[in-house]
Scaffold this motif. Structure first.
Motif, mmCIF file in Angstrom:
data_model
loop_
_atom_site.group_PDB
_atom_site.id
_atom_site.type_symbol
_atom_site.label_atom_id
_atom_site.label_comp_id
_atom_site.label_asym_id
_atom_site.label_seq_id
_atom_site.Cartn_x
_atom_site.Cartn_y
_atom_site.Cartn_z
ATOM 1 N N ALA A 1 14.001 -7.206 -5.655
ATOM 2 C CA ALA A 1 12.714 -7.376 -4.972
ATOM 3 C C ALA A 1 11.565 -7.097 -5.934
ATOM 4 O O ALA A 1 11.620 -6.145 -6.708
ATOM 5 N N ARG A 2 10.564 -7.954 -5.897
ATOM 6 C CA ARG A 2 9.378 -7.786 -6.750
ATOM 7 C C ARG A 2 8.234 -7.255 -5.886
ATOM 8 O O ARG A 2 7.724 -7.971 -5.024
ATOM 9 N N ILE A 3 7.889 -6.002 -6.129
ATOM 10 C CA ILE A 3 6.892 -5.312 -5.318
ATOM 11 C C ILE A 3 5.756 -4.843 -6.217
ATOM 12 O O ILE A 3 5.989 -4.160 -7.212
ATOM 13 N N ILE A 4 4.541 -5.212 -5.828
ATOM 14 C CA ILE A 4 3.344 -4.780 -6.534
ATOM 15 C C ILE A 4 2.606 -3.808 -5.626
ATOM 16 O O ILE A 4 2.244 -4.158 -4.505
ATOM 17 N N VAL A 5 2.415 -2.592 -6.086
ATOM 18 C CA VAL A 5 1.672 -1.605 -5.309
ATOM 19 C C VAL A 5 0.186 -1.853 -5.517
ATOM 20 O O VAL A 5 -0.278 -2.016 -6.637
ATOM 21 N N ILE A 6 -0.545 -1.904 -4.395
ATOM 22 C CA ILE A 6 -2.006 -2.003 -4.427
ATOM 23 C C ILE A 6 -2.508 -0.864 -3.552
ATOM 24 O O ILE A 6 -2.421 -0.925 -2.334
ATOM 25 N N SER A 7 -3.003 0.194 -4.202
ATOM 26 C CA SER A 7 -3.331 1.412 -3.469
ATOM 27 C C SER A 7 -4.498 2.155 -4.092
ATOM 28 O O SER A 7 -4.722 2.085 -5.305
ATOM 29 N N SER A 8 -5.211 2.894 -3.257
ATOM 30 C CA SER A 8 -6.278 3.760 -3.760
ATOM 31 C C SER A 8 -5.695 5.050 -4.323
ATOM 32 O O SER A 8 -6.380 5.801 -4.997
ATOM 33 N N MET A 9 -4.429 5.293 -4.070
ATOM 34 C CA MET A 9 -3.739 6.470 -4.587
ATOM 35 C C MET A 9 -3.278 6.172 -6.011
ATOM 36 O O MET A 9 -2.109 5.945 -6.264
ATOM 37 N N GLY A 10 -4.230 6.175 -6.956
ATOM 38 C CA GLY A 10 -3.916 5.757 -8.314
ATOM 39 C C GLY A 10 -3.702 6.892 -9.290
ATOM 40 O O GLY A 10 -3.837 6.700 -10.492
ATOM 41 N N HIS A 11 -3.380 8.063 -8.789
ATOM 42 C CA HIS A 11 -3.106 9.172 -9.691
ATOM 43 C C HIS A 11 -1.796 8.927 -10.424
ATOM 44 O O HIS A 11 -0.896 8.262 -9.913
ATOM 45 N N GLU A 12 -1.684 9.489 -11.598
ATOM 46 C CA GLU A 12 -0.524 9.244 -12.452
ATOM 47 C C GLU A 12 0.795 9.516 -11.730
ATOM 48 O O GLU A 12 1.749 8.760 -11.870
ATOM 49 N N ILE A 13 0.846 10.572 -10.932
ATOM 50 C CA ILE A 13 2.095 10.908 -10.244
ATOM 51 C C ILE A 13 2.501 9.809 -9.259
ATOM 52 O O ILE A 13 3.668 9.447 -9.167
ATOM 53 N N GLN A 14 1.514 9.246 -8.519
ATOM 54 C CA GLN A 14 1.835 8.173 -7.570
ATOM 55 C C GLN A 14 2.274 6.907 -8.300
ATOM 56 O O GLN A 14 3.185 6.217 -7.842
ATOM 57 N N VAL A 15 1.641 6.631 -9.420
ATOM 58 C CA VAL A 15 2.043 5.459 -10.202
ATOM 59 C C VAL A 15 3.482 5.627 -10.663
ATOM 60 O O VAL A 15 4.308 4.719 -10.507
ATOM 61 N N ARG A 16 3.801 6.798 -11.203
ATOM 62 C CA ARG A 16 5.173 7.050 -11.663
ATOM 63 C C ARG A 16 6.185 6.966 -10.522
ATOM 64 O O ARG A 16 7.265 6.404 -10.688
ATOM 65 N N GLU A 17 5.843 7.548 -9.370
ATOM 66 C CA GLU A 17 6.747 7.503 -8.209
ATOM 67 C C GLU A 17 6.993 6.071 -7.759
ATOM 68 O O GLU A 17 8.119 5.701 -7.439
ATOM 69 N N ALA A 18 5.930 5.275 -7.719
ATOM 70 C CA ALA A 18 6.058 3.886 -7.283
ATOM 71 C C ALA A 18 6.938 3.085 -8.235
ATOM 72 O O ALA A 18 7.818 2.336 -7.805
ATOM 73 N N ILE A 19 6.724 3.251 -9.521
ATOM 74 C CA ILE A 19 7.529 2.538 -10.518
ATOM 75 C C ILE A 19 8.981 3.026 -10.466
ATOM 76 O O ILE A 19 9.914 2.221 -10.514
ATOM 77 N N ALA A 20 9.172 4.330 -10.321
ATOM 78 C CA ALA A 20 10.531 4.881 -10.221
ATOM 79 C C ALA A 20 11.250 4.365 -8.979
ATOM 80 O O ALA A 20 12.461 4.151 -8.996
ATOM 81 N N ALA A 21 10.493 4.139 -7.904
ATOM 82 C CA ALA A 21 11.086 3.637 -6.657
ATOM 83 C C ALA A 21 11.446 2.159 -6.766
ATOM 84 O O ALA A 21 12.245 1.651 -5.981
ATOM 85 N N ASP B 1 0.869 -1.181 0.000
ATOM 86 C CA ASP B 1 0.000 0.000 0.000
ATOM 87 C C ASP B 1 0.903 1.228 0.000
ATOM 88 O O ASP B 1 2.083 1.143 0.364
ATOM 89 N N LEU B 2 0.386 2.368 -0.405
ATOM 90 C CA LEU B 2 1.195 3.593 -0.394
ATOM 91 C C LEU B 2 0.968 4.442 0.839
ATOM 92 O O LEU B 2 1.908 4.997 1.397
ATOM 93 N N THR B 3 -0.278 4.567 1.271
ATOM 94 C CA THR B 3 -0.596 5.443 2.395
ATOM 95 C C THR B 3 -0.618 4.635 3.683
ATOM 96 O O THR B 3 -1.558 3.871 3.921
ATOM 97 N N MET B 4 0.427 4.809 4.492
ATOM 98 C CA MET B 4 0.537 4.082 5.760
ATOM 99 C C MET B 4 1.208 4.968 6.790
ATOM 100 O O MET B 4 1.951 5.887 6.432
#
Length: 122
Positions: A75-95, A53-56
């Motif tokens: 590490a293989r990490i799949i984000v599952i979050s309600s924060m699905g705005h494009e910026i959060q998706v990009r940040e998660a993938i970049a991380a 999750d992103l918001t914790m």
């Protein structure tokens, strides 16, 4: 059997994900409700896949992803979050996340993503 660490601050979401994963034949080896606990559990359990999750509290998902990837660059990490705005998706993938699923999700989407990720070479 692929081993999964489930990270989400909501207990009901951790239980829902556990149920989906176990139906698909995954072993849920642990769970965490904060980013700090996620990093600690990753070190201890060394799972094959992490759902994040992103918001914790204490440490958000993006920072936890960065710390886990510093421990294990594969590490293989799949984000599952309600924060699905494009910026959060990009940040998660970049991380270092390999995939992003937006809540509320369909069980079939989670199954498909986890099976795809589990079949990829680590």
């Amino acid at each position: 059997m692929k081993r999964v660490l489930v990270v989400d601050d909501a207990a009901f979401m951790r239980m829902a994900l556990r149920s989906i994963l176990e139906k698909c034949g995954f072993e849920v080896v642990g769970d965490a409700d904060t980013g700090i606990k996620a990093v600690q559990q990753y070190k201890l359990l060394q799972p094959d896949i992490v759902t994040m999750d992103l918001t914790m509290p204490e440490l958000n998902g993006i920072e936890a992803i960065k710390l886990i990837r510093a421990i294990d660059k594969n590490a293989r990490i799949i984000v599952i979050s309600s924060m699905g705005h494009e910026i959060q998706v990009r940040e998660a993938i970049a991380a270092g996340a390999v995939s992003f699923i937006v809540k509320p999700f369909k069980e079939e989407i989670v199954k498909q993503q986890l099976l795809t990720i589990s079949q990829a070479n680590k």
